[in-house]
Motif scaffolding. Structure first.
Motif, PDB file in Angstrom:
ATOM      1  N   LEU A 186      38.013  59.545  37.315  1.00  0.00           N
ATOM      2  CA  LEU A 186      38.326  58.024  37.528  1.00  0.00           C
ATOM      3  C   LEU A 186      38.914  57.292  36.437  1.00  0.00           C
ATOM      4  O   LEU A 186      38.220  57.435  35.466  1.00  0.00           O
ATOM      5  N   VAL A 187      39.804  56.597  36.854  1.00  0.00           N
ATOM      6  CA  VAL A 187      40.437  55.444  35.743  1.00  0.00           C
ATOM      7  C   VAL A 187      40.530  54.130  36.444  1.00  0.00           C
ATOM      8  O   VAL A 187      40.832  53.961  37.334  1.00  0.00           O
ATOM      9  N   ALA A 188      39.732  53.070  35.751  1.00  0.00           N
ATOM     10  CA  ALA A 188      39.820  51.767  36.428  1.00  0.00           C
ATOM     11  C   ALA A 188      40.992  51.124  35.541  1.00  0.00           C
ATOM     12  O   ALA A 188      40.768  50.875  34.484  1.00  0.00           O
ATOM     13  N   ALA A 189      42.001  50.749  36.264  1.00  0.00           N
ATOM     14  CA  ALA A 189      43.116  50.021  35.687  1.00  0.00           C
ATOM     15  C   ALA A 189      42.863  48.260  35.854  1.00  0.00           C
ATOM     16  O   ALA A 189      43.227  47.906  37.137  1.00  0.00           O
ATOM     17  N   SER A 190      42.283  47.802  34.926  1.00  0.00           N
ATOM     18  CA  SER A 190      41.980  46.433  35.463  1.00  0.00           C
ATOM     19  C   SER A 190      42.722  45.362  34.561  1.00  0.00           C
ATOM     20  O   SER A 190      43.254  45.652  33.514  1.00  0.00           O
ATOM     21  N   ASP A 191      42.809  44.214  35.280  1.00  0.00           N
ATOM     22  CA  ASP A 191      43.688  43.145  34.759  1.00  0.00           C
ATOM     23  C   ASP A 191      42.634  42.059  34.019  1.00  0.00           C
ATOM     24  O   ASP A 191      43.407  41.035  33.748  1.00  0.00           O
ATOM     25  N   PRO A 195      32.397  40.499  32.756  1.00  0.00           N
ATOM     26  CA  PRO A 195      31.499  40.991  33.021  1.00  0.00           C
ATOM     27  C   PRO A 195      31.236  40.945  34.622  1.00  0.00           C
ATOM     28  O   PRO A 195      31.775  40.061  35.100  1.00  0.00           O
ATOM     29  N   LEU A 196      30.105  41.689  34.926  1.00  0.00           N
ATOM     30  CA  LEU A 196      29.748  41.531  36.547  1.00  0.00           C
ATOM     31  C   LEU A 196      28.946  40.326  36.690  1.00  0.00           C
ATOM     32  O   LEU A 196      29.360  39.749  37.801  1.00  0.00           O
ATOM     33  N   LEU A 197      27.961  39.846  35.592  1.00  0.00           N
ATOM     34  CA  LEU A 197      27.266  38.629  35.995  1.00  0.00           C
ATOM     35  C   LEU A 197      27.439  37.463  35.195  1.00  0.00           C
ATOM     36  O   LEU A 197      28.164  37.467  34.101  1.00  0.00           O
ATOM     37  N   GLY A 198      26.649  36.419  35.574  1.00  0.00           N
ATOM     38  CA  GLY A 198      26.629  35.240  34.731  1.00  0.00           C
ATOM     39  C   GLY A 198      28.023  34.462  34.872  1.00  0.00           C
ATOM     40  O   GLY A 198      28.865  34.405  35.847  1.00  0.00           O
ATOM     41  N   PRO A 199      28.084  33.425  34.095  1.00  0.00           N
ATOM     42  CA  PRO A 199      29.284  32.220  34.203  1.00  0.00           C
ATOM     43  C   PRO A 199      30.583  32.852  34.325  1.00  0.00           C
ATOM     44  O   PRO A 199      31.635  32.232  34.644  1.00  0.00           O
ATOM     45  N   HIS A 200      30.849  33.963  33.428  1.00  0.00           N
ATOM     46  CA  HIS A 200      32.381  34.638  33.508  1.00  0.00           C
ATOM     47  C   HIS A 200      32.227  35.850  34.381  1.00  0.00           C
ATOM     48  O   HIS A 200      32.943  36.730  34.098  1.00  0.00           O
ATOM     49  N   GLY A 201      31.030  35.788  35.129  1.00  0.00           N
ATOM     50  CA  GLY A 201      31.048  37.166  36.089  1.00  0.00           C
ATOM     51  C   GLY A 201      31.822  37.093  37.453  1.00  0.00           C
ATOM     52  O   GLY A 201      32.685  36.322  37.571  1.00  0.00           O
ATOM     53  N   ALA A 202      31.715  38.305  38.209  1.00  0.00           N
ATOM     54  CA  ALA A 202      32.484  38.325  39.448  1.00  0.00           C
ATOM     55  C   ALA A 202      32.423  37.229  40.554  1.00  0.00           C
ATOM     56  O   ALA A 202      33.403  36.631  40.882  1.00  0.00           O
ATOM     57  N   ALA A 203      31.277  36.557  40.603  1.00  0.00           N
ATOM     58  CA  ALA A 203      30.889  35.727  41.732  1.00  0.00           C
ATOM     59  C   ALA A 203      31.494  34.131  41.199  1.00  0.00           C
ATOM     60  O   ALA A 203      32.048  33.412  41.869  1.00  0.00           O
ATOM     61  N   ALA A 204      31.113  33.875  39.781  1.00  0.00           N
ATOM     62  CA  ALA A 204      31.487  32.686  39.423  1.00  0.00           C
ATOM     63  C   ALA A 204      32.905  32.380  39.071  1.00  0.00           C
ATOM     64  O   ALA A 204      33.331  31.367  39.612  1.00  0.00           O
ATOM     65  N   VAL A 205      33.526  33.219  38.592  1.00  0.00           N
ATOM     66  CA  VAL A 205      35.019  33.151  38.076  1.00  0.00           C
ATOM     67  C   VAL A 205      35.838  33.328  39.314  1.00  0.00           C
ATOM     68  O   VAL A 205      36.800  32.509  39.714  1.00  0.00           O
ATOM     69  N   PRO A 243      32.867  45.494  29.614  1.00  0.00           N
ATOM     70  CA  PRO A 243      34.308  44.852  29.937  1.00  0.00           C
ATOM     71  C   PRO A 243      34.821  45.320  31.098  1.00  0.00           C
ATOM     72  O   PRO A 243      34.864  46.437  31.459  1.00  0.00           O
ATOM     73  N   SER A 244      35.439  44.459  32.292  1.00  0.00           N
ATOM     74  CA  SER A 244      35.979  44.843  33.610  1.00  0.00           C
ATOM     75  C   SER A 244      34.961  45.323  34.642  1.00  0.00           C
ATOM     76  O   SER A 244      35.236  45.477  35.587  1.00  0.00           O
ATOM     77  N   ALA A 245      33.597  45.208  34.371  1.00  0.00           N
ATOM     78  CA  ALA A 245      32.606  45.454  35.359  1.00  0.00           C
ATOM     79  C   ALA A 245      32.859  44.287  36.539  1.00  0.00           C
ATOM     80  O   ALA A 245      32.488  44.633  37.631  1.00  0.00           O
ATOM     81  N   GLY A 246      33.303  43.031  36.164  1.00  0.00           N
ATOM     82  CA  GLY A 246      33.541  41.980  37.154  1.00  0.00           C
ATOM     83  C   GLY A 246      34.848  41.959  37.852  1.00  0.00           C
ATOM     84  O   GLY A 246      34.870  41.287  38.693  1.00  0.00           O
ATOM     85  N   ALA A 247      35.604  43.321  37.532  1.00  0.00           N
ATOM     86  CA  ALA A 247      36.948  43.101  38.092  1.00  0.00           C
ATOM     87  C   ALA A 247      36.834  43.198  39.619  1.00  0.00           C
ATOM     88  O   ALA A 247      35.968  44.160  40.124  1.00  0.00           O
ATOM     89  N   ALA A 248      37.688  42.590  40.234  1.00  0.00           N
ATOM     90  CA  ALA A 248      37.994  42.818  42.023  1.00  0.00           C
ATOM     91  C   ALA A 248      36.593  42.569  42.467  1.00  0.00           C
ATOM     92  O   ALA A 248      36.004  43.565  43.433  1.00  0.00           O
ATOM     93  N   GLY A 249      35.681  41.567  42.194  1.00  0.00           N
ATOM     94  CA  GLY A 249      34.521  41.297  42.987  1.00  0.00           C
ATOM     95  C   GLY A 249      33.399  42.198  42.402  1.00  0.00           C
ATOM     96  O   GLY A 249      32.427  42.303  43.244  1.00  0.00           O
ATOM     97  N   GLY A 250      33.436  42.770  41.140  1.00  0.00           N
ATOM     98  CA  GLY A 250      32.462  43.702  40.847  1.00  0.00           C
ATOM     99  C   GLY A 250      32.832  45.324  41.233  1.00  0.00           C
ATOM    100  O   GLY A 250      31.861  45.970  41.111  1.00  0.00           O
ATOM    101  N   LEU A 251      33.991  45.455  41.883  1.00  0.00           N
ATOM    102  CA  LEU A 251      34.208  46.774  42.075  1.00  0.00           C
ATOM    103  C   LEU A 251      34.369  47.528  40.878  1.00  0.00           C
ATOM    104  O   LEU A 251      33.685  48.764  40.946  1.00  0.00           O
TER     105      LEU A 251
END
Length: 371
Positions: A186-191, A195-205, A243-251
């Motif tokens: 698998l390769v995750a091509a992220s834009d 991260p997944l959590l916190g003020p810069h994470g998937a939900a907050a941003v 890095p990129s753990a929070g991409a696409a809503g944590g996908l």
């Protein structure tokens, strides 16, 4: 002069190719005789597979998969040799959710199941590598739906499967079953590099873009915190802060837990479509996207084009739907000038005729960058 026009898609109004063609048409009107080459690009989000299909050929496979709201949608993946290219937005993109439905309840329950179904189809077709473009999703479920579609179902303390969506993950005790990748790499091509959590994470941003209010953001971040522990058990290491753990809503976090390596989506596409060779011969590089904002500076496509141009001493101009990046920040990213359609013509006009107003903006800008 040789002008290389290399934009991303424009936020659901224009595909990358449509945007490139509009800019090229306007530029030729502004500077008759200019040699304009178009190189449509993507950074992992919407348009990723389409751009690669145009550049690389291959075979597009379409199938019915579970959409972000649970209804069936038509998803697709591209096969080039033994590699599959998937665009997560094809299955769980925000464009599948009408604007009036982008509310907190939907943000809590949107699922990535369809992305897992696309991966399963690629696996069953015998590919050896699957590259998943991350971006443009309507989901904040941390990839729980994807894992369930691959055979690892999130369950509660009683072993009962959880309902779809990120909010339910606050009850997640473990995964029932083992994800079946069939040996695929698998390769995750992220834009993005969030991260997944916190003020810069998937939900907050990204949650507010999908309809989450403050309460939903707090709820989703807490649920993803629980799920991060489950993903750590799957991966044998913590993935929440990568890095990129929070991409696409944590996908991105689930893909990392499955052993994916992360590559810059913009950098990957840049290499596959031959952008560097085009920039070698360019006098001016023109790129763009729907909104040139602070997120654009976090590894997205505009930055990749600008840096490539800067490495060659070539001016880079951004034509965007809207511009909110200051001149100093833009210059630090290698952008010599940025112009917004909305600023020139007004938001209403730009939305009513996105191609026409973008072409007119290019026509106005082009003479300033001719010899």
């Amino acid at each position: 002069m040789r002008i290389v026009v290399a934009p991303d898609s424009f936020g659901g109004t224009l595909s990358a190719r449509e945007a490139a063609e509009a800019i090229a048409a306007g530029w030729r009107r502004g500077v008759p005789g200019a040699d304009v080459a178009i190189v449509p690009l993507a950074d992992g989000g919407t348009g990723f597979a389409e751009v690669l299909h145009t550049a690389l050929g291959g075979t597009v496979h379409e199938l019915e998969v579970t959409g972000p709201l649970g209804d069936p949608v038509t998803g697709s993946w591209l096969r080039v040799g033994d590699t599959a290219y998937l665009e997560c937005a094809s299955a769980c993109g925000l464009h599948h959710v009408p604007r009036e439905d982008r509310v907190p309840g939907v943000a809590r329950t949107a699922t990535t199941s369809g992305v897992g179904e696309l991966l399963a189809a690629a696996r069953d077709a015998g590919v050896t590598t699957a590259v998943v473009g991350l971006g443009g999703s309507a989901t904040t479920d941390g990839g729980a739906g994807l894992l369930a579609a691959l055979g690892a179902v999130p369950v509660d303390d009683d072993g009962l499967p959880l309902p779809p969506g990120g909010a339910a993950l606050d009850c997640c005790a473990r995964l029932d079953g083992t994800p079946d990748l069939g040996g695929m790499t698998l390769v995750a091509a992220s834009d993005v590099d969030n991260p997944l959590l916190g003020p810069h994470g998937a939900a907050a941003v990204f949650g507010p873009q999908k309809g989450a209010d403050d309460a939903a953001v707090t709820e989703l971040d807490a649920a993803l915190t629980v799920f991060a522990g489950v993903l750590a058990d799957l991966a044998g290491r913590e993935v929440r802060d990568l890095p990129s753990a929070g991409a696409a809503g944590g996908l991105g976090a689930s893909l990392l837990a499955l052993g994916a390596r992360v590559e810059s989506g913009a950098g990957l596409v840049r290499g596959l479509v031959g952008l560097d060779a085009e920039l070698d011969a360019a006098d001016v590089a023109v790129t763009g996207e729907g909104s040139f904002d602070w997120q654009s500076l976090r590894g997205k496509l505009v930055t990749a084009v600008a840096r490539g141009a800067a490495d060659r001493g070539t001016p880079c101009v951004v034509l965007a739907g809207q511009v909110s990046v200051g001149r100093r920040e833009a210059a630090a990213a290698g952008v010599d000038a940025a112009f917004g359609v909305a600023e020139e013509f007004g938001l209403e006009a730009s939305m009513a005729d996105p191609a026409g107003t973008l072409a007119e903006l290019a026509e106005r800008v082009a003479p300033r960058w001719s010899r």
